[in-house]
Design a protein around this motif. Structure first.
Motif, PDB file in Angstrom:
ATOM      1  N   VAL A 123       0.770  -1.180   0.273  1.00 61.85           N
ATOM      2  CA  VAL A 123      -0.143  -0.736   0.511  1.00 61.85           C
ATOM      3  C   VAL A 123       1.427   1.213   0.254  1.00 61.85           C
ATOM      4  N   HIS A 124       0.735   2.041  -1.053  1.00 64.72           N
ATOM      5  CA  HIS A 124       1.063   3.558  -1.159  1.00 64.72           C
ATOM      6  C   HIS A 124       0.698   4.658  -0.854  1.00 64.72           C
ATOM      7  N   ASN A 125       0.912   5.674   0.130  1.00 60.67           N
ATOM      8  CA  ASN A 125       0.255   6.804   0.308  1.00 60.67           C
ATOM      9  C   ASN A 125       0.905   7.522  -0.874  1.00 60.67           C
ATOM     10  N   VAL A 126       0.700   8.179  -1.805  1.00 63.81           N
ATOM     11  CA  VAL A 126       0.445   8.955  -2.719  1.00 63.81           C
ATOM     12  C   VAL A 126       0.309  10.450  -2.343  1.00 63.81           C
ATOM     13  N   LEU A 127       2.095  11.178  -2.380  1.00 62.83           N
ATOM     14  CA  LEU A 127       2.207  12.033  -2.257  1.00 62.83           C
ATOM     15  C   LEU A 127       2.144  13.150  -2.739  1.00 62.83           C
ATOM     16  N   GLN A 128       2.165  12.786  -4.152  1.00 64.86           N
ATOM     17  CA  GLN A 128       1.087  13.820  -4.975  1.00 64.86           C
ATOM     18  C   GLN A 128       0.925  13.415  -6.647  1.00 64.86           C
ATOM     19  N   THR A 129       0.255  14.190  -7.073  1.00 62.67           N
ATOM     20  CA  THR A 129      -0.443  13.857  -8.695  1.00 62.67           C
ATOM     21  C   THR A 129       0.093  14.268  -9.439  1.00 62.67           C
ATOM     22  N   MET A 130       0.917  14.086 -11.294  1.00 65.16           N
ATOM     23  CA  MET A 130       0.664  14.984 -11.611  1.00 65.16           C
ATOM     24  C   MET A 130       0.513  14.339 -12.836  1.00 65.16           C
ATOM     25  N   ASN A 131       0.162  15.247 -13.708  1.00 61.11           N
ATOM     26  CA  ASN A 131      -0.794  15.473 -15.008  1.00 61.11           C
ATOM     27  C   ASN A 131      -1.636  14.622 -15.101  1.00 61.11           C
ATOM     28  N   SER A 132      -2.633  14.985 -13.967  1.00 59.84           N
ATOM     29  CA  SER A 132      -3.831  14.813 -13.474  1.00 59.84           C
ATOM     30  C   SER A 132      -4.881  15.540 -13.333  1.00 59.84           C
ATOM     31  N   GLU A 133      -6.368  15.588 -13.240  1.00 58.30           N
ATOM     32  CA  GLU A 133      -7.487  16.457 -12.526  1.00 58.30           C
ATOM     33  C   GLU A 133      -7.509  15.228 -11.049  1.00 58.30           C
ATOM     34  N   GLN A 134      -6.880  14.116 -11.143  1.00 58.32           N
ATOM     35  CA  GLN A 134      -7.554  13.410 -10.263  1.00 58.32           C
ATOM     36  C   GLN A 134      -6.783  13.015  -9.398  1.00 58.32           C
ATOM     37  N   LYS A 154     -16.041   8.310  -4.603  1.00 58.04           N
ATOM     38  CA  LYS A 154     -16.431   7.678  -5.482  1.00 58.04           C
ATOM     39  C   LYS A 154     -15.121   5.780  -5.878  1.00 58.04           C
ATOM     40  N   PRO A 155     -16.183   5.365  -6.076  1.00 56.19           N
ATOM     41  CA  PRO A 155     -15.458   4.205  -6.443  1.00 56.19           C
ATOM     42  C   PRO A 155     -13.759   4.516  -6.715  1.00 56.19           C
ATOM     43  N   PRO A 156     -13.226   3.122  -6.313  1.00 52.35           N
ATOM     44  CA  PRO A 156     -11.828   3.322  -6.454  1.00 52.35           C
ATOM     45  C   PRO A 156     -11.615   2.864  -8.145  1.00 52.35           C
ATOM     46  N   VAL A 157     -10.377   3.213  -8.340  1.00 56.30           N
ATOM     47  CA  VAL A 157     -10.093   2.755 -10.346  1.00 56.30           C
ATOM     48  C   VAL A 157      -9.439   1.355 -10.060  1.00 56.30           C
ATOM     49  N   VAL A 158      -9.557   0.858 -10.684  1.00 57.17           N
ATOM     50  CA  VAL A 158      -8.715  -0.668 -10.807  1.00 57.17           C
ATOM     51  C   VAL A 158      -8.133  -0.884 -12.038  1.00 57.17           C
TER      52      VAL A 158
END
Length: 100
Positions: free
Chosen positions: A40-51, A92-96
């Motif tokens: 399991v990874h905690n996301v620090l930052q999302t790039m190149n996406s609105e998500q 919203k549901p997770p993306v799988v």
């Protein structure tokens, strides 16, 4: 090797999500047969996406065939059924994604 990757957006209730995810959902997932490894990874930052991702889980299996067989198991059906419980903390549901 084959993996199931589950990507969760920022939850509406982080504290509730974290508690439920780690105390209930992960123990259910650990019972899935033929699971080779889980991270399991905690996301620090999302790039190149609105998500805005919050958490990414990777479930590893030996082969795509074993992954498919494991997804049909009663143990995985319990994990999938738990989605309705974990949704109280999510917007919203997770993306799988299934990958090899």
């Amino acid at each position: 090797m084959a993996k199931m990757i589950v990507m969760y957006d920022q939850p509406k209730d982080k504290e509730g999500f974290d508690k439920y995810y780690h105390e209930v959902h992960i123990p259910l997932a650990e019972k899935v047969p033929n699971l080779k490894n889980a991270v399991v990874h905690n996301v620090l930052q999302t790039m190149n996406s609105e998500q805005q991702l919050y958490l990414i889980a990777e479930l590893e299996f030996e082969t795509p065939e074993i992954l498919t067989k494991s997804l049909a198991s009663p143990e995985f059906q319990a994990v999938q059924g738990d989605l309705r419980n974990i949704m109280q903390y999510l917007n919203k549901p997770p993306v799988v994604a299934l990958v090899d």
